[in-house]
Design a protein around this motif. Structure first.
Motif, PDB file in Angstrom:
ATOM      1  N   GLY A  81       0.712  -1.267  -0.121  1.00 22.18           N
ATOM      2  CA  GLY A  81       0.003   0.054   0.027  1.00 22.18           C
ATOM      3  C   GLY A  81       0.639   1.249  -0.119  1.00 22.18           C
ATOM      4  O   GLY A  81       0.667   2.227  -0.851  1.00 22.18           O
ATOM      5  N   LYS A  82       1.942   1.253   0.919  1.00 21.49           N
ATOM      6  CA  LYS A  82       2.788   2.373   0.887  1.00 21.49           C
ATOM      7  C   LYS A  82       3.569   2.495  -0.434  1.00 21.49           C
ATOM      8  O   LYS A  82       3.922   3.553  -0.582  1.00 21.49           O
ATOM      9  CB  LYS A  82       3.582   2.385   2.177  1.00 21.49           C
ATOM     10  CG  LYS A  82       2.951   2.536   3.483  1.00 21.49           C
ATOM     11  CD  LYS A  82       2.119   3.968   3.468  1.00 21.49           C
ATOM     12  CE  LYS A  82       3.168   5.031   4.069  1.00 21.49           C
ATOM     13  NZ  LYS A  82       2.661   6.191   4.251  1.00 21.49           N
TER      14      LYS A  82
ATOM     15  N   HIS B  47       8.080   3.834  -2.474  1.00 24.86           N
ATOM     16  CA  HIS B  47       9.256   3.416  -1.734  1.00 24.86           C
ATOM     17  C   HIS B  47       8.788   2.265  -1.040  1.00 24.86           C
ATOM     18  O   HIS B  47       7.897   2.080  -0.571  1.00 24.86           O
ATOM     19  CB  HIS B  47       9.865   4.412  -0.633  1.00 24.86           C
ATOM     20  CG  HIS B  47      10.250   5.694  -1.234  1.00 24.86           C
ATOM     21  ND1 HIS B  47      11.105   5.828  -1.998  1.00 24.86           N
ATOM     22  CD2 HIS B  47       9.917   7.034  -1.172  1.00 24.86           C
ATOM     23  CE1 HIS B  47      11.597   6.885  -2.544  1.00 24.86           C
ATOM     24  NE2 HIS B  47      10.495   7.805  -2.094  1.00 24.86           N
ATOM     25  N   TRP B  48       9.918   1.309  -0.583  1.00 25.57           N
ATOM     26  CA  TRP B  48       9.666   0.174   0.201  1.00 25.57           C
ATOM     27  C   TRP B  48      10.198   0.514   1.522  1.00 25.57           C
ATOM     28  O   TRP B  48      11.466   0.573   1.655  1.00 25.57           O
ATOM     29  CB  TRP B  48      10.304  -1.134  -0.434  1.00 25.57           C
ATOM     30  CG  TRP B  48      10.244  -1.610  -1.729  1.00 25.57           C
ATOM     31  CD1 TRP B  48      10.934  -1.420  -2.744  1.00 25.57           C
ATOM     32  CD2 TRP B  48       9.041  -2.327  -2.019  1.00 25.57           C
ATOM     33  NE1 TRP B  48      10.479  -1.955  -3.836  1.00 25.57           N
ATOM     34  CE2 TRP B  48       9.167  -2.376  -3.455  1.00 25.57           C
ATOM     35  CE3 TRP B  48       7.896  -2.825  -1.546  1.00 25.57           C
ATOM     36  CZ2 TRP B  48       8.192  -3.185  -4.322  1.00 25.57           C
ATOM     37  CZ3 TRP B  48       7.014  -3.264  -2.383  1.00 25.57           C
ATOM     38  CH2 TRP B  48       7.125  -3.710  -3.837  1.00 25.57           C
ATOM     39  N   ASN B  49       9.384   1.007   2.390  1.00 26.86           N
ATOM     40  CA  ASN B  49       9.785   1.664   3.550  1.00 26.86           C
ATOM     41  C   ASN B  49       9.667   0.687   4.856  1.00 26.86           C
ATOM     42  O   ASN B  49       8.541   0.231   5.317  1.00 26.86           O
ATOM     43  CB  ASN B  49       8.746   3.105   3.770  1.00 26.86           C
ATOM     44  CG  ASN B  49       9.445   3.879   5.030  1.00 26.86           C
ATOM     45  OD1 ASN B  49       9.507   3.495   6.110  1.00 26.86           O
ATOM     46  ND2 ASN B  49       9.592   4.946   4.673  1.00 26.86           N
TER      47      ASN B  49
ATOM     48  N   GLU C  61       5.987  15.385  -1.321  1.00 25.49           N
ATOM     49  CA  GLU C  61       7.140  15.498  -2.292  1.00 25.49           C
ATOM     50  C   GLU C  61       7.587  13.972  -2.682  1.00 25.49           C
ATOM     51  O   GLU C  61       8.432  13.798  -3.740  1.00 25.49           O
ATOM     52  CB  GLU C  61       8.129  16.395  -2.450  1.00 25.49           C
ATOM     53  CG  GLU C  61       7.583  17.888  -2.402  1.00 25.49           C
ATOM     54  CD  GLU C  61       8.645  19.005  -2.173  1.00 25.49           C
ATOM     55  OE1 GLU C  61       9.886  18.349  -1.928  1.00 25.49           O
ATOM     56  OE2 GLU C  61       8.428  20.180  -2.290  1.00 25.49           O
ATOM     57  N   VAL C  62       7.364  12.985  -1.738  1.00 27.39           N
ATOM     58  CA  VAL C  62       7.961  11.685  -1.790  1.00 27.39           C
ATOM     59  C   VAL C  62       6.966  11.077  -2.793  1.00 27.39           C
ATOM     60  O   VAL C  62       5.881  11.162  -2.799  1.00 27.39           O
ATOM     61  CB  VAL C  62       7.746  11.208  -0.419  1.00 27.39           C
ATOM     62  CG1 VAL C  62       8.298   9.771  -0.575  1.00 27.39           C
ATOM     63  CG2 VAL C  62       8.725  11.872   0.672  1.00 27.39           C
TER      64      VAL C  62
END
Length: 505
Positions: A306-307, A313-315, A504-505
């Protein structure tokens, strides 16, 4: 464990002579001795299980400490670590003096307990020192949740005051309502709310919502950290300084959750008498561990993808929070749902957490640990989830003695359990908001809540705790002195991670 009895006169009559009466008396004496030993063994096994579970839940404090430390900036590491230590220490004293009595001091009224202050006369067949230790570990977990919400800008004295009040009064009253046999909404009360009572087995509401809502009011009143939002109100990411500590804390919390959820049975040596000799409470304990695991794993993976779709990104930090959100949600119904339902619980919990975080950014709400969103939001979902998916067989096993007790709406049990759980969400929200919101507001008005702008910019480790958590300079004698290094331009300093605007990410 039911007592096994032997009557010599009855046994002698069956044997048919005076001589056999003497033999019957001897046999019954031996039988009673064995029965007593079996009863003692049952108490010993169950107490050992409860104590081991208490130790697991207490280990979550180390998980909270590592997670909090990694989620804040390096300049506030000492502060957040100290607050975690003091949550346990302060909570231990106040829960001993007042909290346990308010929560489980039976016999009492439906609102609050009134016995066992300072553990006076605590030892009985149903309540012992092991029960106190286990419940204390839960109380300080609620306080630990709140500390993360107000991190990096709160005065240390405020931590001491709120932690004492939360563990000594606010949390114990809530746990009395839903977990004590005298509580007005307890599933063990003689007059059940909506004929069902509230099934909050390990505390999605009692622990997680209480800690999350307290943190919500604390963060709202103390305000966001300096630099968290720009002049236009757009969010700026103030990243924690160590993803390593976040992951370490997450795994420690995962480990401790096996005491939090399965341990909430309080005993393990209990048969369900359903004709299966291999099946009993020990089986339910295993099933509860499985549902806990599946909910957390599902929430972690859902958050990961989801993120990824949202931010690109893979956070790892987001995944850790998603995992914990799944655990917080399944905590209510872990003992009364099937494993497949736990997967649904984790999937929705991840969506709830992502949605709550988006809403928090829009409202300019700042919670460094996402504690209110994670524990409050996902905890509330867990309460609703239980009312929808609780299975009739498991409900009757875990809460016996009430034929026809309502169970999950989607499992054919009607809407009465759901109605009781909606009431739980409302009363916890109202109770904690009224007391903790008022407390934080009073601290704010007295000037005891937020630190000065100068202290916040410099970091509380330097201004309030005597130095940084990490060695910024190498003081080995084989190297030049501190002044010489500065003169030669050779000082070793940690570089701050620049803030990033999240839109902005």
């Amino acid at each position: 464990m039911a007592a096994l009895t032997c009557n010599a006169a009855d046994l002698g009559a069956l044997l048919g002579s005076a001589t056999n009466l003497t033999a019957a008396s001897y046999i019954c004496d031996r039988f009673d001795t064995i029965s007593t030993r079996l009863s003692d063994t049952t108490y010993a096994v169950d107490t050992t299980y409860l104590l081991f579970s208490a130790y697991l839940v207490f280990s979550m404090q180390l998980g909270f400490a590592m997670l909090c430390a990694g989620s804040v900036r390096a300049k506030n590491t000492m502060n957040i670590m100290l607050t975690n230590v003091l949550d346990a220490a302060t909570g231990g004293l106040f829960y001993y003096l007042f909290g346990f009595a308010f929560a489980f001091g039976n016999p009492s009224n439906t609102f609050i307990g009134k016995h066992y202050f300072a553990l006076k006369s605590i030892t009985s067949p149903s309540t012992d020192y092991s029960n106190f230790l286990y419940q204390w570990a839960f109380a300080i977990a609620a306080a630990g949740i709140t500390s993360g919400s107000i991190a990096e800008r709160t005065q240390f004295v405020a931590y001491l005051i709120y932690s004492s009040f939360l563990t000594g009064f606010v949390y114990p009253v809530v746990s009395h309502w839903f977990w004590s046999s005298d509580g007005w909404a307890s599933p063990m009360h003689s007059n059940l709310l909506f004929g069902s009572g509230v099934i909050d087995f390990a505390g999605s509401g009692v622990v997680h919502m209480v800690g999350g809502i307290a943190g919500l009011w604390g963060a709202l009143i103390v305000g966001p950290r300096i630099g968290r939002f720009d002049h236009a109100g757009r969010p700026i990411s103030l990243r924690g300084h160590s993803a390593t500590l976040v992951v370490l804390g997450t795994f420690l919390l995962w480990f401790g959750w096996y005491g939090f959820n399965p341990g909430s049975f309080l005993n393990i040596l209990k048969s369900y008498d359903d004709g299966r000799s291999y099946y009993g409470q020990w089986s339910a304990v295993g099933r509860t561990a499985v549902t806990t695991t599946l909910a957390g794993c599902t929430a972690a993976l859902t958050t990961l993808f989801g993120k990824r779709l949202i931010s690109g990104h893979w956070n790892v930090t987001d995944v850790c929070n998603g995992l914990l959100g799944g655990f917080a949600a399944i905590t209510s119904g872990c003992s009364v749902v099937d494993p497949w339902a736990a997967i649904i619980c984790g999937f929705v919990a991840a969506a709830v957490l992502i949605g709550c975080n988006k809403l928090a950014e829009r409202l300019r709400y700042d919670d460094p640990l996402e504690a209110a969103q994670l524990h409050g939001g996902c905890g509330a979902w867990g309460i609703i989830f239980t009312a929808l998916f609780a299975k009739e067989e498991y409900v009757n096993q875990v809460y016996p003695g009430k034929p026809g007790r309502p169970y999950g709406l989607f499992m054919g049990g009607g809407g009465r359990l759901l109605a009781a759980h909606v009431i739980q969400i409302l009363v916890i929200t109202g109770w904690v908001s009224a007391l903790m919101g008022s407390l934080f507001y009073i601290l704010h008005r007295m000037g005891l809540l937020r630190i000065s702008e100068e202290d916040e910019m410099a970091g509380m480790d330097l201004t309030r705790h005597g130095g940084f958590a990490y060695a910024y300079d190498d003081d080995d004698d084989s190297f030049p002195s501190h002044q010489q290094k500065k003169k030669n331009g050779a000082s070793f300093m940690m570089k701050a991670t620049p803030p990033v605007r999240t839109d902005e990410v």
